[in-house]
Motif scaffolding. Structure first.
Motif, mmCIF file in Angstrom:
data_model
loop_
_atom_site.group_PDB
_atom_site.id
_atom_site.type_symbol
_atom_site.label_atom_id
_atom_site.label_comp_id
_atom_site.label_asym_id
_atom_site.label_seq_id
_atom_site.Cartn_x
_atom_site.Cartn_y
_atom_site.Cartn_z
ATOM 1 N N LYS A 128 28.571 44.541 39.247
ATOM 2 C CA LYS A 128 28.520 44.273 40.696
ATOM 3 C C LYS A 128 27.196 44.731 41.302
ATOM 4 N N ARG A 132 26.269 44.664 47.917
ATOM 5 C CA ARG A 132 27.187 43.581 48.314
ATOM 6 C C ARG A 132 28.633 44.058 48.355
ATOM 7 N N VAL A 133 28.858 45.363 48.161
ATOM 8 C CA VAL A 133 30.249 45.838 48.064
ATOM 9 C C VAL A 133 30.611 46.873 49.137
ATOM 10 N N TYR A 134 29.749 47.024 50.151
ATOM 11 C CA TYR A 134 30.053 47.999 51.206
ATOM 12 C C TYR A 134 31.171 47.507 52.103
ATOM 13 N N GLU A 144 31.772 50.144 43.766
ATOM 14 C CA GLU A 144 32.570 50.280 44.994
ATOM 15 C C GLU A 144 32.824 51.751 45.331
ATOM 16 N N ARG A 210 24.357 38.514 59.510
ATOM 17 C CA ARG A 210 25.056 39.576 58.779
ATOM 18 C C ARG A 210 26.498 39.738 59.295
ATOM 19 N N SER A 216 34.428 44.640 55.857
ATOM 20 C CA SER A 216 33.682 43.880 54.845
ATOM 21 C C SER A 216 32.221 43.795 55.287
ATOM 22 N N SER A 217 31.616 44.975 55.398
ATOM 23 C CA SER A 217 30.245 45.080 55.937
ATOM 24 C C SER A 217 29.202 44.626 54.919
ATOM 25 N N VAL A 218 29.547 44.604 53.630
ATOM 26 C CA VAL A 218 28.744 44.054 52.528
ATOM 27 C C VAL A 218 27.528 44.911 52.175
ATOM 28 N N TYR A 219 26.651 45.140 53.184
ATOM 29 C CA TYR A 219 25.366 45.806 52.939
ATOM 30 C C TYR A 219 25.397 47.262 53.410
ATOM 31 N N THR A 223 26.643 48.468 57.239
ATOM 32 C CA THR A 223 27.729 49.436 57.425
ATOM 33 C C THR A 223 27.350 50.432 58.513
#
Ligand code: ZN
Length: 351
Positions: A128, A132-134, A144, A210, A216-219, A223
């Motif tokens: 991963k 991309r997992v924030y 994660e 964004r 699901s902030s991703v970055y 976040t």
């Protein structure tokens, strides 16, 4: 007004006008590290084993002798983006807590599995992309769990955040930054913009797409922004090399930002000419094979210009990749391995 009321009022004025240096900051704990006022302490944020192996994130907390903001500097979100990692080692040595107002939290290597495994983009453990997992999950895979730990231990404890990126081990990149206004908090959007300029960036990608949902902030940076904290993503460096000018650029940017935040003394001359890139595109590979780039970082290209070509794994066939609009090459993949769907290059233009 009674005499008592007058005294109370005067006391209130005296208290509110008290200089910041009169306040001694309480100790701050990040992971296993606790730093009292005037201390510089290094240690780790432990990320316990879960569905896969454990890791530990090296951190330093520099707690200034005087009160001020808490600035978090995160390097190595992508483990092969090495110049910011070396830069923070220098920042650690250079910072004097006795002369500092506020606190600097240095995350030296956010993604140790990727750094020590020498992988680009993805963790060698779970495959991963950490950015991309924030905001991450406590019961997820290692990327994660790292995101979860950094959200809790670093982002939530900081006032300002910088996620220091570079071209990855395969990417030849010219310096730029992202301004990612979310439109929900004008103060945060504006401070984010000011921080980028204070860092010294004069080429800035404007990305208004964004995610706006904290769950699901991703970055990394997104976040922080969704938690109401001004945060920026910088890009300085390339190809995993210990390129001295890029290491220095990261160190200089950090100290410029600390001066702008009045954590250390000194003026910050803002960039004179700034180019805002409202149009940008990451070109992705249509096939798996071998990539032959035909452009350099920072090269200006016309619409339709050849950026490079792909062959198959035998060296046969040829697929040309061309610029879909005129602009500047922000980065180009400069090494041959190429998988379908992965970035080939990024082009930006004012409009
Ligand atoms: Zn990166």
């Amino acid at each position: 007004m009674t005499r008592t009321a007058t005294i109370v009022l005067l006391l209130a004025i005296a208290t509110s006008a008290a200089p910041a240096r009169a306040q001694t900051p309480a100790p701050l704990t990040v992971g296993s590290v606790t730093a009292s006022a005037g201390e510089k302490v290094s240690g780790y944020i432990e990320v316990p084993a879960g569905v896969d192996s454990a890791t530990r994130i090296p951190v330093t907390v520099v707690r200034g002798a005087r009160a001020g903001p808490t600035l978090a500097l995160i390097a190595g979100t992508h483990g092969y983006e090495t110049q910011p990692i070396i830069a923070l080692q220098r920042v650690r040595r250079a910072l004097d807590p006795a002369a500092l107002a506020g606190t600097v939290v240095l995350v030296h290597i956010a993604n140790p599995p990727s750094y020590f495994g020498r992988t680009i983009y993805y963790s060698p453990v779970d495959g991963k992309n950490l950015n991309r997992v924030y905001p991450g999950r406590a019961d997820g895979t290692v990327s994660e769990r790292i995101a979860f730990a950094i959200t809790r231990e670093v982002i939530e404890k900081a006032d300002y955040i910088v996620d220091l990126h570079a071209g990855d081990g395969n990417e030849s990149l010219r310096p730029y930054a992202y301004w990612t206004p979310l439109g929900g908090d004008a103060r945060v959007d504006s401070l984010q913009r000011e921080m980028i300029l204070a860092f010294g960036h004069d080429l800035i990608v404007v990305d208004t797409t964004r995610p706006k949902d904290l769950a699901s902030s991703v970055y990394t940076t997104n976040t922080a922004l969704l938690l109401g904290k001004p945060a920026i993503t910088t890009e300085n460096g390339y190809l995993g090399e210990s390129a001295e000018p890029m290491i220095r650029r990261n160190v200089d940017g950090v100290f410029r930002l600390m001066r702008w935040l009045r954590m250390v003394p000194g003026a910050v001359p803002m960039p004179r000419r700034v180019t805002w890139l409202h149009r940008f595109e990451v070109l992705r590979s249509p096939e798996t094979g071998t990539w032959h780039p035909a452009v350099e970082r920072a090269q200006m290209v016309r619409e339709g210009a050849l950026l490079g070509y792909l062959t198959d794994v035998f060296g046969d066939g040829r697929t040309d990749i061309r610029a879909s609009f005129a602009g500047e090459v922000l980065y180009v993949v400069a090494t041959p391995p190429m998988s379908r769907g992965e970035p080939l290059a990024m082009i930006g233009a004012p409009r």
